[in-house]
Structures are given as structure tokens and as C-alpha cells.
Design a protein around this motif. Structure first.
Motif, PDB file in Angstrom:
ATOM      1  N   HIS A 156      40.932  46.659  28.595  1.00 26.56           N
ATOM      2  CA  HIS A 156      41.199  45.549  28.285  1.00 26.56           C
ATOM      3  C   HIS A 156      40.025  45.199  27.591  1.00 26.56           C
ATOM      4  O   HIS A 156      39.668  46.492  26.542  1.00 26.56           O
ATOM      5  CB  HIS A 156      40.212  44.997  30.048  1.00 26.56           C
ATOM      6  CG  HIS A 156      39.152  45.476  30.379  1.00 26.56           C
ATOM      7  ND1 HIS A 156      38.207  45.683  29.658  1.00 26.56           N
ATOM      8  CD2 HIS A 156      39.191  46.383  31.516  1.00 26.56           C
ATOM      9  CE1 HIS A 156      37.659  46.625  30.861  1.00 26.56           C
ATOM     10  NE2 HIS A 156      37.471  46.507  31.565  1.00 26.56           N
ATOM     11  N   SER A 157      39.142  44.449  27.325  1.00 29.83           N
ATOM     12  CA  SER A 157      38.638  44.654  25.244  1.00 29.83           C
ATOM     13  C   SER A 157      37.486  44.925  25.775  1.00 29.83           C
ATOM     14  O   SER A 157      36.542  44.708  24.787  1.00 29.83           O
ATOM     15  CB  SER A 157      38.082  43.088  25.506  1.00 29.83           C
ATOM     16  OG  SER A 157      37.649  42.306  26.202  1.00 29.83           O
ATOM     17  N   TYR A 241      41.394  46.328  24.138  1.00 27.86           N
ATOM     18  CA  TYR A 241      42.301  46.050  24.183  1.00 27.86           C
ATOM     19  C   TYR A 241      42.481  44.857  24.099  1.00 27.86           C
ATOM     20  O   TYR A 241      41.575  43.121  24.832  1.00 27.86           O
ATOM     21  CB  TYR A 241      43.293  46.215  25.541  1.00 27.86           C
ATOM     22  CG  TYR A 241      44.521  47.491  25.455  1.00 27.86           C
ATOM     23  CD1 TYR A 241      44.100  48.433  24.377  1.00 27.86           C
ATOM     24  CD2 TYR A 241      45.311  47.591  26.566  1.00 27.86           C
ATOM     25  CE1 TYR A 241      45.401  49.405  24.681  1.00 27.86           C
ATOM     26  CE2 TYR A 241      46.451  48.529  26.663  1.00 27.86           C
ATOM     27  CZ  TYR A 241      46.170  49.377  25.662  1.00 27.86           C
ATOM     28  OH  TYR A 241      47.110  50.428  25.864  1.00 27.86           O
ATOM     29  N   TYR A 242      42.048  43.966  22.861  1.00 30.34           N
ATOM     30  CA  TYR A 242      42.112  42.758  22.530  1.00 30.34           C
ATOM     31  C   TYR A 242      43.275  41.889  22.565  1.00 30.34           C
ATOM     32  O   TYR A 242      43.771  41.917  20.830  1.00 30.34           O
ATOM     33  CB  TYR A 242      40.786  42.535  20.914  1.00 30.34           C
ATOM     34  CG  TYR A 242      40.030  43.493  20.869  1.00 30.34           C
ATOM     35  CD1 TYR A 242      38.965  43.557  21.824  1.00 30.34           C
ATOM     36  CD2 TYR A 242      39.553  44.756  20.057  1.00 30.34           C
ATOM     37  CE1 TYR A 242      37.851  45.102  21.958  1.00 30.34           C
ATOM     38  CE2 TYR A 242      38.912  45.725  19.575  1.00 30.34           C
ATOM     39  CZ  TYR A 242      37.404  45.857  21.201  1.00 30.34           C
ATOM     40  OH  TYR A 242      36.619  46.699  20.923  1.00 30.34           O
ATOM     41  N   PRO A 243      43.114  40.900  22.839  1.00 33.30           N
ATOM     42  CA  PRO A 243      41.544  40.266  23.530  1.00 33.30           C
ATOM     43  C   PRO A 243      42.359  39.945  25.051  1.00 33.30           C
ATOM     44  O   PRO A 243      42.234  39.707  26.003  1.00 33.30           O
ATOM     45  CB  PRO A 243      41.871  38.847  23.502  1.00 33.30           C
ATOM     46  CG  PRO A 243      43.695  38.467  23.052  1.00 33.30           C
ATOM     47  CD  PRO A 243      43.333  39.411  22.742  1.00 33.30           C
ATOM     48  N   ASN A 244      43.288  40.893  24.952  1.00 36.05           N
ATOM     49  CA  ASN A 244      43.916  40.496  26.499  1.00 36.05           C
ATOM     50  C   ASN A 244      44.543  41.600  27.635  1.00 36.05           C
ATOM     51  O   ASN A 244      44.391  43.105  26.784  1.00 36.05           O
ATOM     52  CB  ASN A 244      46.063  40.032  26.004  1.00 36.05           C
ATOM     53  CG  ASN A 244      45.612  38.545  25.816  1.00 36.05           C
ATOM     54  OD1 ASN A 244      45.193  38.176  26.401  1.00 36.05           O
ATOM     55  ND2 ASN A 244      46.688  38.416  25.078  1.00 36.05           N
ATOM     56  N   GLU A 245      44.245  41.202  29.035  1.00 34.68           N
ATOM     57  CA  GLU A 245      44.409  42.821  29.606  1.00 34.68           C
ATOM     58  C   GLU A 245      45.933  43.396  29.822  1.00 34.68           C
ATOM     59  O   GLU A 245      46.770  43.020  29.825  1.00 34.68           O
ATOM     60  CB  GLU A 245      43.960  42.782  30.962  1.00 34.68           C
ATOM     61  CG  GLU A 245      43.290  43.652  32.031  1.00 34.68           C
ATOM     62  CD  GLU A 245      42.920  43.517  33.034  1.00 34.68           C
ATOM     63  OE1 GLU A 245      43.582  43.443  34.704  1.00 34.68           O
ATOM     64  OE2 GLU A 245      41.626  43.379  33.253  1.00 34.68           O
ATOM     65  N   VAL A 246      45.045  44.154  29.924  1.00 39.31           N
ATOM     66  CA  VAL A 246      47.256  44.946  30.311  1.00 39.31           C
ATOM     67  C   VAL A 246      47.108  45.940  30.950  1.00 39.31           C
ATOM     68  O   VAL A 246      46.414  46.984  31.676  1.00 39.31           O
ATOM     69  CB  VAL A 246      47.684  45.938  28.793  1.00 39.31           C
ATOM     70  CG1 VAL A 246      49.034  46.610  29.356  1.00 39.31           C
ATOM     71  CG2 VAL A 246      48.258  45.617  27.362  1.00 39.31           C
ATOM     72  N   PRO A 264      55.636  38.968  32.747  1.00 41.04           N
ATOM     73  CA  PRO A 264      54.972  37.717  33.563  1.00 41.04           C
ATOM     74  C   PRO A 264      54.752  36.958  33.968  1.00 41.04           C
ATOM     75  O   PRO A 264      54.148  35.840  35.210  1.00 41.04           O
ATOM     76  CB  PRO A 264      54.671  37.088  31.717  1.00 41.04           C
ATOM     77  CG  PRO A 264      55.545  37.250  30.873  1.00 41.04           C
ATOM     78  CD  PRO A 264      55.748  38.971  31.787  1.00 41.04           C
ATOM     79  N   LYS A 284      50.240  38.200  41.972  1.00 43.10           N
ATOM     80  CA  LYS A 284      50.116  38.956  40.782  1.00 43.10           C
ATOM     81  C   LYS A 284      49.056  40.280  40.075  1.00 43.10           C
ATOM     82  O   LYS A 284      48.508  41.214  41.357  1.00 43.10           O
ATOM     83  CB  LYS A 284      48.913  37.738  40.274  1.00 43.10           C
ATOM     84  CG  LYS A 284      49.563  36.415  39.962  1.00 43.10           C
ATOM     85  CD  LYS A 284      48.697  35.083  39.675  1.00 43.10           C
ATOM     86  CE  LYS A 284      48.166  35.299  38.101  1.00 43.10           C
ATOM     87  NZ  LYS A 284      47.343  34.472  38.036  1.00 43.10           N
ATOM     88  N   THR A 287      43.056  41.383  37.530  1.00 44.50           N
ATOM     89  CA  THR A 287      42.736  40.995  36.928  1.00 44.50           C
ATOM     90  C   THR A 287      40.758  40.936  37.043  1.00 44.50           C
ATOM     91  O   THR A 287      40.275  40.644  37.700  1.00 44.50           O
ATOM     92  CB  THR A 287      43.271  39.622  36.548  1.00 44.50           C
ATOM     93  OG1 THR A 287      42.703  39.181  34.825  1.00 44.50           O
ATOM     94  CG2 THR A 287      42.457  38.411  37.208  1.00 44.50           C
ATOM     95  N   ASP A 289      39.609  39.419  34.483  1.00 50.11           N
ATOM     96  CA  ASP A 289      38.920  37.893  34.156  1.00 50.11           C
ATOM     97  C   ASP A 289      37.967  37.335  34.967  1.00 50.11           C
ATOM     98  O   ASP A 289      38.824  37.443  35.932  1.00 50.11           O
ATOM     99  CB  ASP A 289      40.507  37.041  33.721  1.00 50.11           C
ATOM    100  CG  ASP A 289      40.188  35.593  33.493  1.00 50.11           C
ATOM    101  OD1 ASP A 289      39.137  35.944  32.964  1.00 50.11           O
ATOM    102  OD2 ASP A 289      40.860  34.651  33.949  1.00 50.11           O
TER     103      ASP A 289
END
Length: 345
Positions: A156-157, A241-246, A264, A284, A287, A289
Motif C-alpha cells: 500500500h502507500s 504502491y501508489y495509490p491503491n493497495e494490492v 475486483p 472481500k 483493506t 482503507d
């Protein structure tokens, strides 16, 4: 015991966004006390989550007879000392990952649990995710045959977008954090992959670097892993990992490929060698987030293991095994040579 009375030591992001909300959601838990070196933060968290006490020292919290169990949510440097102190006070412990910074510390934690007749659990939530539980069932069914190779990634970022202290977070303090992305994220995947394929990691090679952030510890790490049975694969941990998490894992097996968290819509996709494709829409991925938190399952597992008396699947020895992989990776990165993993017995 009908209700578990808990305390939380360390009131940062993981406590505020994972432990305390999940404790609060349970009818069989009472949040007795929270503790943080910042009195202001402790008081704020006490009010928000309805604790009885806001304290500024671990000793004060552990002296409370009305506390049965504690979550240790401190910086990594203090995990072992605080956990051992809590277990010596007769408290069950849920310790955040990585459980310690050395093998000696981790073994001392396991011994403290045994000596004091309490449970020790480590917060490796990846294996509790529905997608990973289902993936393990598929692998155990034998439909895909042996896992030949794999890749698992968590990036992630960075903690500055997660920690309550932002860019001033302890995650960027080498003394307190011990390692960077590999300890924050990589240790999750080290635990996951060995559990998922039921095959301990035996050897590690590593490339570790600080590629973008102005910090004294790693923001990226890539491990090459070999298991006891000879499967090989990669583990990647990143704070860039900008901007999204993997957060994904792909397993290449004798009879097909199993993809987890790579789509997704479908949590799991299975491509069989005969051309059949199976799409499984299940939950899911967890995350980081701030606005999209889900129940991690960690608190449920901790509470239920204590109240039932059955203990925990993710116990101290499991946490030790994951830590051994990370520490072997640290040595491999420094030496430029692969390192054997001293697998916990």
C-alpha cells in the motif's frame, strides 16, 4: 467466564480501527481500560469506546484485577516485553505482529504463556479472511494437486496514510519498528503462505531497499522462498504502491492456477488445466482503507478461544514461525546469500 474483560495497551491506529471497534461489537466483552503514553489520546479513546479507565502506564493497567486479557498494540520494539509482563500478571494476550524483534524474545513469550497458564495469540488476520479460508479448502480437496510455485503480494502507500501520527509515525523509527514494509506487511504473507499450502518455509533469499520514502528502514522487500517440500515462490511487501493497495496471492499447481484477491469482483478464480474456470464471489479482501474497514476476525478468534477454553490456532508458535522467515530475510538481504529458516518445533 461469561464475559471477557479486556484492556488495550497502545491507542494508535490498529487499536482504534481494529481491536476496539471489534471488541465493542461483541456482547460478551467489556472494555475495562485503555493505556497510552499520551494521556490526551488515552482519554479520547476511553470516551469513544466506553472504557472505564484511561491510563498512561502498562503497570497501572496490568494491576487491575478486573482485566482478564489484553491487546498489545504498542510499537514493535515493546511487543515482547509488554506481552511477557502481561502474561506474568495472569492476563491472556493478543499481540500485534510481528510478535517480537528477535527469536529469543519470541521464544520467551511462548514460554511465558506456558509458565503462567494463559493464552498467547498473534494478530495474523490474513488466514482468517473468508477468501483464504475457502482457498485452503480448495487446496486441501486435492483438485489442483501440489502447489509448484506461488507469488504473494501485500503493498500500500505507506503508514503515513494509516497511522494516527502520519509521517511522524513510529513505523518510520528504526529502533521502534525494527524493520519496515517486510515486518509490517511481509510478515502477514509469511504466515499466510505457509498456512495456506501447509508447507513451512525452509529457505529465504531477499532483496530489500528504500526506494522512495525518506526513511531509515525498508519501504520495499522481495523474498524468494523455498518450502520444505520444494515449492518455490515470491513474497513482496511494499509501502510504495501508489495509490491503491494490492493484497493478492496466486498459486500455480499441478492441475491449474488459484488466484486470490486478484480480481475486483471475484475473490477467488480457479483456472483448471482442462480449461474449466471457476469464479467464486466470496467476501472481500481486508483493506487498510480508513473508510472501508471490515471485521478482521482477529478479535472474534481471540475472545472465543479464551471463553471456550480451546485456545487459538494463531498461537505464539505460529507467530514465531512467521517471524523466523522475516529474520532470515533480513540476514539474507544483508549477506547477499540465501538463509535457512530455523523452523520452530
Amino acid at each position: 467466564m461469561n464475559k471477557l474483560r479486556v484492556g488495550v495497551i497502545g491507542c494508535g491506529a490498529i487499536a482504534q480501527r481494529r481491536h476496539l471497534p471489534e471488541y465493542l461489537a461483541r456482547q460478551d466483552v467489556e472494555i475495562v481500560a485503555v493505556c497510552d503514553f499520551s494521556e490526551e489520546r488515552a482519554n479520547e479513546v476511553k470516551e469513544r469506546f466506553g472504557a472505564k479507565y484511561a491510563l498512561t502506564s502498562t503497570e497501572q493497567l496490568l494491576a487491575l484485577d478486573e482485566v482478564d486479557a489484553v491487546s498489545v498494540c504498542t510499537p514493535n520494539q515493546f511487543h515482547a516485553a509488554v506481552s511477557i509482563q502481561a502474561m506474568q500478571a495472569g492476563k491472556h494476550v493478543l499481540c500485534e505482529k510481528p510478535m517480537a524483534t528477535t527469536i529469543g524474545e519470541a521464544r520467551a513469550m511462548v514460554k511465558a504463556a506456558e509458565d503462567n497458564g494463559v493464552f498467547l495469540m498473534v494478530g495474523h488476520n490474513q488466514r482468517l479472511m473468508p477468501v483464504h479460508q475457502r482457498a485452503k479448502e480448495i487446496l486441501q480437496s486435492g483438485k489442483l494437486g501440489k502447489v509448484l510455485s506461488f507469488t504473494t503480494t501485500f503493498g500500500h502507500s505507506g503508514p503515513e496514510n494509516w497511522s494516527v501520527d502520519g509521517a511522524k509515525s513510529w513505523f518510520f523509527n528504526k529502533d521502534q519498528a525494527f524493520v519496515g514494509a517486510m515486518g509490517d506487511l511481509g510478515v502477514h504473507k509469511a504466515d499466510l503462505i505457509a498456512w495456506l499450502i501447509d508447507d513451512p518455509i525452509a529457505e529465504v533469499s531477499a532483496l530489500v531497499g528504500t526506494l522512495h520514502k525518506q526513511i531509515p528502514i525498508d519501504d520495499n522487500a522481495i523474498f524468494l522462498l523455498k518450502t520444505n517440500s520444494g515449492s518455490i515462490g515470491t513474497l513482496t511487501a511494499s509501502w510504495t504502491y501508489y495509490p491503491n493497495e494490492v493484497n493478492s496471492t496466486v498459486l500455480y499447481c499441478e492441475k491449474g492456477t488459484l488466484k486470490i484477491g486478484a480480481d475486483p469482483v471475484y475473490g477467488i478464480i480457479v483456472n483448471y488445466a482442462d480449461g474449466v474456470r471457476e469464479n467464486i464471489e466470496i467476501g472481500k479482501m481486508q483493506t487498510n482503507d480508513k473508510g472501508g474497514q471490515m471485521n478482521s476476525g482477529v478479535i472474534d478468534h481471540f475472545v472465543e478461544g479464551i471463553l471456550s477454553g480451546d485456545g487459538h490456532e494463531i498461537n505464539g508458535m505460529e507467530g514465531l514461525r512467521a517471524l523466523e522467515v522475516i529474520l532470515a530475510g533480513v540476514e539474507a538481504a544483508h549477506s547477499g546469500q540465501s538463509r535457512k529458516v530455523n523452523t520452530a518445533s
